[in-house]
Design a protein around this motif. Structure first.
Motif, PDB file in Angstrom:
ATOM      1  N   MET A  25      86.047 129.164  80.188  1.00  0.00           N
ATOM      2  CA  MET A  25      86.287 128.739  78.809  1.00  0.00           C
ATOM      3  C   MET A  25      86.501 127.232  78.763  1.00  0.00           C
ATOM      4  N   GLU A  26      85.775 126.566  77.863  1.00  0.00           N
ATOM      5  CA  GLU A  26      85.880 125.115  77.738  1.00  0.00           C
ATOM      6  C   GLU A  26      85.391 124.687  76.364  1.00  0.00           C
ATOM      7  N   ILE A  27      85.664 123.436  76.013  1.00  0.00           N
ATOM      8  CA  ILE A  27      85.099 122.914  74.777  1.00  0.00           C
ATOM      9  C   ILE A  27      83.652 122.505  75.048  1.00  0.00           C
ATOM     10  N   PRO A  28      82.798 122.480  74.026  1.00  0.00           N
ATOM     11  CA  PRO A  28      81.391 122.126  74.235  1.00  0.00           C
ATOM     12  C   PRO A  28      81.249 120.747  74.880  1.00  0.00           C
ATOM     13  N   ALA A  29      80.352 120.650  75.843  1.00  0.00           N
ATOM     14  CA  ALA A  29      80.170 119.396  76.576  1.00  0.00           C
ATOM     15  C   ALA A  29      78.778 119.363  77.172  1.00  0.00           C
ATOM     16  N   GLY A  30      78.350 118.174  77.563  1.00  0.00           N
ATOM     17  CA  GLY A  30      77.045 118.048  78.199  1.00  0.00           C
ATOM     18  C   GLY A  30      76.832 116.663  78.764  1.00  0.00           C
ATOM     19  N   MET A  31      75.917 116.579  79.717  1.00  0.00           N
ATOM     20  CA  MET A  31      75.594 115.302  80.337  1.00  0.00           C
ATOM     21  C   MET A  31      74.737 114.459  79.400  1.00  0.00           C
ATOM     22  N   ILE A  32      74.881 113.152  79.519  1.00  0.00           N
ATOM     23  CA  ILE A  32      74.071 112.232  78.725  1.00  0.00           C
ATOM     24  C   ILE A  32      72.649 112.252  79.262  1.00  0.00           C
ATOM     25  N   ASP A  33      71.713 112.558  78.397  1.00  0.00           N
ATOM     26  CA  ASP A  33      70.308 112.654  78.778  1.00  0.00           C
ATOM     27  C   ASP A  33      69.673 111.268  78.762  1.00  0.00           C
ATOM     28  N   PRO A  34      68.734 111.003  79.680  1.00  0.00           N
ATOM     29  CA  PRO A  34      68.087 109.682  79.691  1.00  0.00           C
ATOM     30  C   PRO A  34      67.454 109.293  78.359  1.00  0.00           C
ATOM     31  N   LYS A  35      67.042 110.285  77.569  1.00  0.00           N
ATOM     32  CA  LYS A  35      66.375 109.972  76.299  1.00  0.00           C
ATOM     33  C   LYS A  35      67.359 109.741  75.157  1.00  0.00           C
ATOM     34  N   ASP A  36      68.646 109.985  75.381  1.00  0.00           N
ATOM     35  CA  ASP A  36      69.639 109.799  74.327  1.00  0.00           C
ATOM     36  C   ASP A  36      69.922 108.316  74.112  1.00  0.00           C
ATOM     37  N   ASP A  37      69.932 107.908  72.845  1.00  0.00           N
ATOM     38  CA  ASP A  37      70.167 106.501  72.512  1.00  0.00           C
ATOM     39  C   ASP A  37      71.649 106.154  72.460  1.00  0.00           C
ATOM     40  N   SER A  38      72.501 107.156  72.223  1.00  0.00           N
ATOM     41  CA  SER A  38      73.929 106.885  72.084  1.00  0.00           C
ATOM     42  C   SER A  38      74.727 108.093  72.538  1.00  0.00           C
ATOM     43  N   PHE A  39      76.005 107.855  72.865  1.00  0.00           N
ATOM     44  CA  PHE A  39      76.872 108.951  73.272  1.00  0.00           C
ATOM     45  C   PHE A  39      77.091 109.914  72.107  1.00  0.00           C
ATOM     46  N   GLY A  40      77.235 109.357  70.895  1.00  0.00           N
ATOM     47  CA  GLY A  40      77.417 110.206  69.725  1.00  0.00           C
ATOM     48  C   GLY A  40      76.208 111.086  69.475  1.00  0.00           C
ATOM     49  N   GLY A  41      75.023 110.540  69.726  1.00  0.00           N
ATOM     50  CA  GLY A  41      73.804 111.329  69.587  1.00  0.00           C
ATOM     51  C   GLY A  41      73.764 112.475  70.582  1.00  0.00           C
ATOM     52  N   THR A  42      74.251 112.211  71.793  1.00  0.00           N
ATOM     53  CA  THR A  42      74.341 113.267  72.802  1.00  0.00           C
ATOM     54  C   THR A  42      75.280 114.368  72.333  1.00  0.00           C
ATOM     55  N   ALA A  43      76.427 113.971  71.780  1.00  0.00           N
ATOM     56  CA  ALA A  43      77.406 114.949  71.310  1.00  0.00           C
ATOM     57  C   ALA A  43      76.825 115.818  70.201  1.00  0.00           C
ATOM     58  N   ALA A  44      76.115 115.194  69.264  1.00  0.00           N
ATOM     59  CA  ALA A  44      75.503 115.949  68.167  1.00  0.00           C
ATOM     60  C   ALA A  44      74.458 116.924  68.708  1.00  0.00           C
ATOM     61  N   ARG A  45      73.679 116.480  69.686  1.00  0.00           N
ATOM     62  CA  ARG A  45      72.661 117.354  70.279  1.00  0.00           C
ATOM     63  C   ARG A  45      73.306 118.541  70.989  1.00  0.00           C
TER      64      ARG A  45
END
Length: 294
Positions: free
Chosen positions: A159-179
């Protein structure tokens, strides 16, 4: 009985290659085997961020008030010890990209004193604390958690809060979070709907080194930094109930995620094993107490 085949040659040593790390005043040889290329190493965002951050920190030793000014340390060499490459099944190794790299760096001063430097590189990540309130009872708060297999922890239902690695194609950390929210939970939102809690808490307290405005969960062995975001919204109760037990995740990435709804008051009882959850709860409570978020 010897289990080797008669007449078989012993395993051959891997072919080692080397190049000089560009952009450094001193020569820093980087040694690696032929299974990974110089380009793959240098283009790996985790490696690039790490070496630039280290270079910036080492340069600060020139200031007279720096602890190591009298006997400054230098990066002498880097040995790539292992790596994992990802890409299309039909792709050749040199067409793939590194997911993780493990290396040993030699950081030493003129006296021969060294700093332990075995590094597991994985790059940055994001995590999101999602709090929803039913429109018919705003005093109620629920946290959206994910439950999934985490084999490194030996768990099939972590059990954890949603998370993920920053993808090379992501322009911003916030964009990664939204994805990640869309992929794991199925919630579509705009980047501007997110509050970067780590950045907000660190505002005005930046370090002189070029560290990220993020949480470093294991700086003794890993470069990973995690930007922790908040998404807090009012939702129709039926919509909230519809999230319970929902399946999420990207099947193409072999993710099997089940959505869990948790009463906020029980968050630590269930999520205390997850460092991201602990950090997110701490940031949320602090920012609420100091009225930096409503």
């Amino acid at each position: 009985m010897d289990d080797t085949t008669a007449g078989a040659s012993p395993p051959s040593e891997p072919n080692l290659e080397s190049f000089s790390l560009p952009g450094w005043d001193n020569t820093v040889p980087v040694t690696h085997d032929s299974g990974i290329t110089q380009s793959q190493i240098l283009n790996f965002r985790g490696f690039d961020t790490w070496q630039k951050t280290l270079q910036s920190s080492l340069k600060r030793q020139k200031f007279s008030d720096h602890e190591f000014n009298a006997d400054p340390y230098e990066l002498k060499s880097i040995e790539i010890q292992s790596y994992d490459l990802v890409g299309r099944l039909e792709a050749l190794p040199h067409q793939k990209r590194p997911l993780f790299i493990k290396l040993r760096a030699k950081v030493e001063n003129a006296k021969g004193e060294d700093i332990p430097a075995v590094v597991f590189l994985r790059g940055g990540s994001v995590a999101v604390l999602i709090i929803v309130r039913p429109t018919d009872s705003l005093d109620e708060r629920y946290v959206i958690m994910t439950e999934q297999a985490r084999i490194p922890a030996g768990s099939l239902s972590f059990m954890e809060i949603p998370a993920g690695m920053i993808d090379p194609k992501d322009d911003s950390f916030g964009g990664t979070a939204a994805r990640e929210l869309e992929e794991e939970v199925g919630l579509k939102l705009k980047e501007q709907d997110l509050i970067n809690m780590t950045e907000l808490a660190l505002k005005g307290h930046e370090t002189e080194e070029s560290l990220q405005n993020a949480m470093y969960p294991s700086p003794g062995g890993c470069d990973e930094f995690i930007s922790i975001y908040l998404w807090e919204k009012e939702m129709d109760r039926m919509q909230i109930d519809g999230l319970r037990g929902k399946l999420g995740g990207e099947r193409s990435e072999r993710e099997h995620i089940r959505i869990r709804l948790l009463n906020y008051e029980k968050l630590l009882q269930v999520g205390a094993r997850d460092g991201k959850t602990l950090a997110a709860w701490s940031l949320y409570e602090y920012l609420k107490r100091t009225r930096q978020i409503k």
